[in-house]
Design an enzyme around this catalytic site. Structure first.
Site, PDB file in Angstrom:
ATOM      1  N   ASP A   1      -4.962  -3.825  -4.557  1.00 15.82           N
ATOM      2  CA  ASP A   1      -4.783  -4.494  -5.564  1.00 15.82           C
ATOM      3  C   ASP A   1      -3.165  -4.929  -5.829  1.00 15.82           C
ATOM      4  OD1 ASP A   1      -3.649  -2.282  -6.045  1.00 15.82           O
ATOM      5  OD2 ASP A   1      -4.357  -1.787  -8.204  1.00 15.82           O
TER       6      ASP A   1
ATOM      7  N   CYS B   1      -0.976  -1.249  -3.126  1.00 21.77           N
ATOM      8  CA  CYS B   1      -1.525  -0.242  -2.200  1.00 21.77           C
ATOM      9  C   CYS B   1      -0.748   0.803  -1.476  1.00 21.77           C
ATOM     10  CB  CYS B   1      -2.395  -0.872  -1.062  1.00 21.77           C
ATOM     11  SG  CYS B   1      -1.317  -2.138  -0.073  1.00 21.77           S
TER      12      CYS B   1
ATOM     13  N   HIS C   1      -2.167  -4.236   4.418  1.00 22.76           N
ATOM     14  CA  HIS C   1      -2.778  -3.301   3.499  1.00 22.76           C
ATOM     15  C   HIS C   1      -2.396  -1.795   4.052  1.00 22.76           C
ATOM     16  CE1 HIS C   1      -5.478  -1.617   0.555  1.00 22.76           C
ATOM     17  NE2 HIS C   1      -6.068  -0.766   1.474  1.00 22.76           N
TER      18      HIS C   1
END
Length: 226
Positions: free
Chosen positions: A95, A98, A204
């Site tokens: 979102d 992370c 990520h």
């Protein structure tokens, strides 16, 4: 009139005090959890992976996000590395928070403390500007305003600030082709804990555990996947 204003002020003050106490209670609980988890897991992964060579860490802002093909290849490379070292990821929500969620999970065993982590990182960046300003290719105040926003991606500079703020060695297993392992050390003191993250390069962050020790928590939202 004055009485009404006084009552309203007292009510507002009481509400603010209550909110402040709740925040203090949350942070007290978080601190206790962090100390308990630190005692349980101190050095566990570090001892297992002590043979890995790390490269010097250079704080920097985010680079370009890879295209789908490159990102998919990067993810495959990262997955193979984690399997080699018997590590597994606790999947963190994709979102925009992370990095801060993964750090919160490592510190407090609760990704939901990401707002506290971001706040502490911003405080570190703000109060120790001379340590970080040279790495920011924009007006520093603009960078701070950007990083304060919920959902703004963390970068290698916020990782350094987190290491400095929390006195932690942050260990990254990455998907970079030529760089498997990066250590981020506090600049002005010896680390008192280790935080282990996986870094799917420029895409990520997840929280890392030995495969046998992965918690059963699951994300509320789908994590990054192509």
């Amino acid at each position: 009139m004055n009485g009404s204003y006084s009552n309203a002020s007292e009510s507002s003050s009481s509400s603010l005090n209550s909110s402040s106490h709740d925040t203090e209670d949350d942070l007290t609980i978080a601190t206790v959890l962090a100390e308990e988890e630190k005692q349980k897991s101190d050095g566990r992964l570090g001892k297992r992976l002590s043979h890995l060579d790390s490269i010097p860490h250079t704080p920097r802002v985010n680079g370009e996000i890879p295209d789908v093909n490159d990102a998919t290849q990067d993810h495959k490379r990262l997955s193979e590395r984690l399997a080699t070292y018997d590590l597994s990821e606790l999947q963190i929500e994709g979102d925009g928070n992370c990095q801060f969620r993964a750090i919160a999970d490592q510190l407090f065993r609760n990704p939901d403390y990401h707002k506290h982590v971001r706040k502490q990182v911003i405080k570190q960046l703000k109060h120790h500007r001379k340590l970080y300003e040279a790495y920011v290719p924009m007006k520093y105040k603009s960078y701070l305003r950007k990083m304060k926003k919920k959902g703004e991606w963390g970068d290698h500079l916020t990782l350094q600030a987190a290491a400095d703020r929390f006195g932690a060695k942050i260990c990254l297993i990455t998907s970079f082709r030529d760089t498997c392992y990066i250590e981020i050390l506090p600049k002005d003191r010896n680390p008192t804990r280790e935080l282990w993250l996986s870094f799917w390069s420029e895409v990520h962050y997840n929280s890392l555990y030995a495969t046998a020790d992965v918690p059963t928590r699951s994300p509320r939202k789908k994590h990054w996947l192509f």
